[in-house]
Motif scaffolding. Structure first.
Motif, PDB file in Angstrom:
ATOM      1  N   UNK A   7       0.802  -1.228   0.000  1.00 24.70           N
ATOM      2  CA  UNK A   7       0.000   0.000   0.000  1.00 24.70           C
ATOM      3  C   UNK A   7       0.840   1.286   0.000  1.00 24.70           C
ATOM      4  N   UNK A   8       2.123   1.184   0.320  1.00 27.84           N
ATOM      5  CA  UNK A   8       2.988   2.359   0.383  1.00 27.84           C
ATOM      6  C   UNK A   8       3.455   2.823  -0.999  1.00 27.84           C
ATOM      7  N   UNK A   9       3.654   1.860  -1.925  1.00 30.63           N
ATOM      8  CA  UNK A   9       4.184   2.223  -3.250  1.00 30.63           C
ATOM      9  C   UNK A   9       4.034   1.052  -4.214  1.00 30.63           C
ATOM     10  N   UNK A  10       4.044   1.403  -5.504  1.00 29.89           N
ATOM     11  CA  UNK A  10       4.024   0.365  -6.540  1.00 29.89           C
ATOM     12  C   UNK A  10       5.379  -0.321  -6.542  1.00 29.89           C
ATOM     13  N   UNK A  11       5.346  -1.602  -6.782  1.00 26.69           N
ATOM     14  CA  UNK A  11       6.579  -2.382  -6.887  1.00 26.69           C
ATOM     15  C   UNK A  11       6.575  -3.062  -8.243  1.00 26.69           C
ATOM     16  N   UNK A  12       7.751  -3.444  -8.716  1.00 23.45           N
ATOM     17  CA  UNK A  12       7.876  -4.032 -10.048  1.00 23.45           C
ATOM     18  C   UNK A  12       8.551  -5.390  -9.956  1.00 23.45           C
ATOM     19  N   UNK A  13       8.046  -6.318 -10.760  1.00 22.33           N
ATOM     20  CA  UNK A  13       8.526  -7.691 -10.751  1.00 22.33           C
ATOM     21  C   UNK A  13       8.924  -8.086 -12.170  1.00 22.33           C
ATOM     22  N   UNK A  14      10.217  -8.349 -12.390  1.00 19.84           N
ATOM     23  CA  UNK A  14      10.636  -8.755 -13.734  1.00 19.84           C
ATOM     24  C   UNK A  14      10.239 -10.191 -14.089  1.00 19.84           C
ATOM     25  N   UNK A  15       9.774 -10.952 -13.110  1.00 16.25           N
ATOM     26  CA  UNK A  15       9.321 -12.318 -13.366  1.00 16.25           C
ATOM     27  C   UNK A  15       7.862 -12.256 -13.809  1.00 16.25           C
ATOM     28  N   UNK A  16       7.627 -12.389 -15.102  1.00 13.99           N
ATOM     29  CA  UNK A  16       6.273 -12.252 -15.622  1.00 13.99           C
ATOM     30  C   UNK A  16       5.534 -13.591 -15.725  1.00 13.99           C
ATOM     31  N   UNK A  17       6.194 -14.680 -15.311  1.00  8.30           N
ATOM     32  CA  UNK A  17       5.493 -15.967 -15.272  1.00  8.30           C
ATOM     33  C   UNK A  17       4.471 -15.929 -14.142  1.00  8.30           C
ATOM     34  N   UNK A  18       3.366 -16.659 -14.326  1.00  8.94           N
ATOM     35  CA  UNK A  18       2.309 -16.625 -13.318  1.00  8.94           C
ATOM     36  C   UNK A  18       2.817 -17.134 -11.975  1.00  8.94           C
ATOM     37  N   UNK A  19       2.664 -16.309 -10.951  1.00 14.26           N
ATOM     38  CA  UNK A  19       2.989 -16.684  -9.578  1.00 14.26           C
ATOM     39  C   UNK A  19       2.248 -15.747  -8.637  1.00 14.26           C
ATOM     40  N   UNK A  20       2.243 -16.094  -7.376  1.00 15.72           N
ATOM     41  CA  UNK A  20       1.561 -15.317  -6.351  1.00 15.72           C
ATOM     42  C   UNK A  20       2.609 -14.665  -5.449  1.00 15.72           C
ATOM     43  N   UNK A  21       2.150 -13.853  -4.510  1.00 15.98           N
ATOM     44  CA  UNK A  21       3.084 -13.106  -3.662  1.00 15.98           C
ATOM     45  C   UNK A  21       2.700 -13.177  -2.195  1.00 15.98           C
ATOM     46  N   UNK A  22       3.717 -13.012  -1.370  1.00 17.68           N
ATOM     47  CA  UNK A  22       3.585 -12.977   0.086  1.00 17.68           C
ATOM     48  C   UNK A  22       4.224 -11.680   0.560  1.00 17.68           C
ATOM     49  N   UNK A  23       3.476 -10.874   1.309  1.00 17.15           N
ATOM     50  CA  UNK A  23       3.949  -9.568   1.786  1.00 17.15           C
ATOM     51  C   UNK A  23       4.116  -9.590   3.295  1.00 17.15           C
ATOM     52  N   UNK A  24       5.289  -9.146   3.761  1.00 13.34           N
ATOM     53  CA  UNK A  24       5.505  -8.980   5.197  1.00 13.34           C
ATOM     54  C   UNK A  24       4.769  -7.706   5.623  1.00 13.34           C
ATOM     55  N   UNK A  25       3.885  -7.831   6.607  1.00 11.98           N
ATOM     56  CA  UNK A  25       3.087  -6.690   7.044  1.00 11.98           C
ATOM     57  C   UNK A  25       3.889  -5.716   7.910  1.00 11.98           C
ATOM     58  N   UNK A  26       5.113  -6.110   8.288  1.00 15.84           N
ATOM     59  CA  UNK A  26       5.959  -5.213   9.090  1.00 15.84           C
ATOM     60  C   UNK A  26       6.932  -4.417   8.235  1.00 15.84           C
ATOM     61  N   UNK A  27       7.686  -5.090   7.366  1.00 14.52           N
ATOM     62  CA  UNK A  27       8.740  -4.401   6.600  1.00 14.52           C
ATOM     63  C   UNK A  27       8.431  -4.281   5.111  1.00 14.52           C
ATOM     64  N   UNK A  28       7.332  -4.859   4.658  1.00 13.22           N
ATOM     65  CA  UNK A  28       6.893  -4.826   3.254  1.00 13.22           C
ATOM     66  C   UNK A  28       7.760  -5.645   2.303  1.00 13.22           C
ATOM     67  N   UNK A  29       8.581  -6.564   2.827  1.00 13.01           N
ATOM     68  CA  UNK A  29       9.320  -7.479   1.948  1.00 13.01           C
ATOM     69  C   UNK A  29       8.301  -8.326   1.193  1.00 13.01           C
ATOM     70  N   UNK A  30       8.615  -8.644  -0.057  1.00 11.28           N
ATOM     71  CA  UNK A  30       7.724  -9.459  -0.870  1.00 11.28           C
ATOM     72  C   UNK A  30       8.475 -10.700  -1.332  1.00 11.28           C
ATOM     73  N   UNK A  31       7.819 -11.844  -1.204  1.00 11.39           N
ATOM     74  CA  UNK A  31       8.392 -13.115  -1.667  1.00 11.39           C
ATOM     75  C   UNK A  31       7.459 -13.716  -2.710  1.00 11.39           C
ATOM     76  N   UNK A  32       8.047 -14.440  -3.643  1.00 14.36           N
ATOM     77  CA  UNK A  32       7.271 -15.136  -4.665  1.00 14.36           C
ATOM     78  C   UNK A  32       6.782 -16.473  -4.133  1.00 14.36           C
ATOM     79  N   UNK A  33       5.595 -16.847  -4.546  1.00  8.10           N
ATOM     80  CA  UNK A  33       5.035 -18.166  -4.250  1.00  8.10           C
ATOM     81  C   UNK A  33       4.667 -18.782  -5.591  1.00  8.10           C
ATOM     82  N   UNK A  34       5.297 -19.899  -5.920  1.00  8.83           N
ATOM     83  CA  UNK A  34       5.106 -20.512  -7.233  1.00  8.83           C
ATOM     84  C   UNK A  34       4.103 -21.657  -7.224  1.00  8.83           C
TER      85      UNK A  34
END
Length: 136
Positions: A70-97
């Motif tokens: 919610x703080x800012x747009x982020x960009x992902x160069x991996x355009x293959x279909x996958x989902x994401x996991x967001x840390x609600x404390x630091x906003x780190x994002x991880x891929x879930x395949x």
């Protein structure tokens, strides 16, 4: 970098630096993060160049724009279909395949033809979890 040839973008040294930073990047950087990183090697680059390059790449299907943070747009160069996991404390994002099968009833679909989905998971990353355990 070969995948960017022939997509209709003039490959200036600044754009090549942006593409190089994105190549294999799994941190889901914001435009500001990309700008700050590329600025180190290209002090004359403008934020507008970074943003317009990202917009062009998005239109060409070469990066995904994520609105999970919610703080800012982020960009992902991996355009293959996958989902994401967001840390609600630091906003780190991880891929879930993993693939998830979701069934949407006809009444819930409201006449839409469903062509895909993206699932967002929320949690606390290991670093933030470790930090909160240190305070106990």
């Amino acid at each position: 970098m070969e995948k960017y040839r022939g997509i209709g973008l003039k490959l200036t040294p600044q754009r090549l630096a942006i593409l190089s930073y994105l190549e294999g990047n799994k941190s889901h950087p914001s435009a500001e993060e990309i700008y700050k990183n590329v600025l180190k090697k290209h002090p004359t680059i403008s934020f507008a160049t970074v943003y317009s390059t990202l917009e062009a790449l998005k239109k060409k299907g070469k990066v995904l724009e994520l609105t999970i943070d919610p703080q800012r747009k982020r960009f992902d160069p991996n355009t293959e279909h996958h989902n994401h996991l967001l840390c609600v404390k630091c906003s780190a994002i991880a891929d879930i395949h993993s693939k998830y099968s979701l069934n949407v009833s006809a009444s819930e679909a409201s006449g839409f033809e469903i062509i895909g989905n993206h699932i967002e998971f929320y949690g606390i990353c290991p670093e933030c979890k470790k930090g909160s355990n240190d305070n106990n």
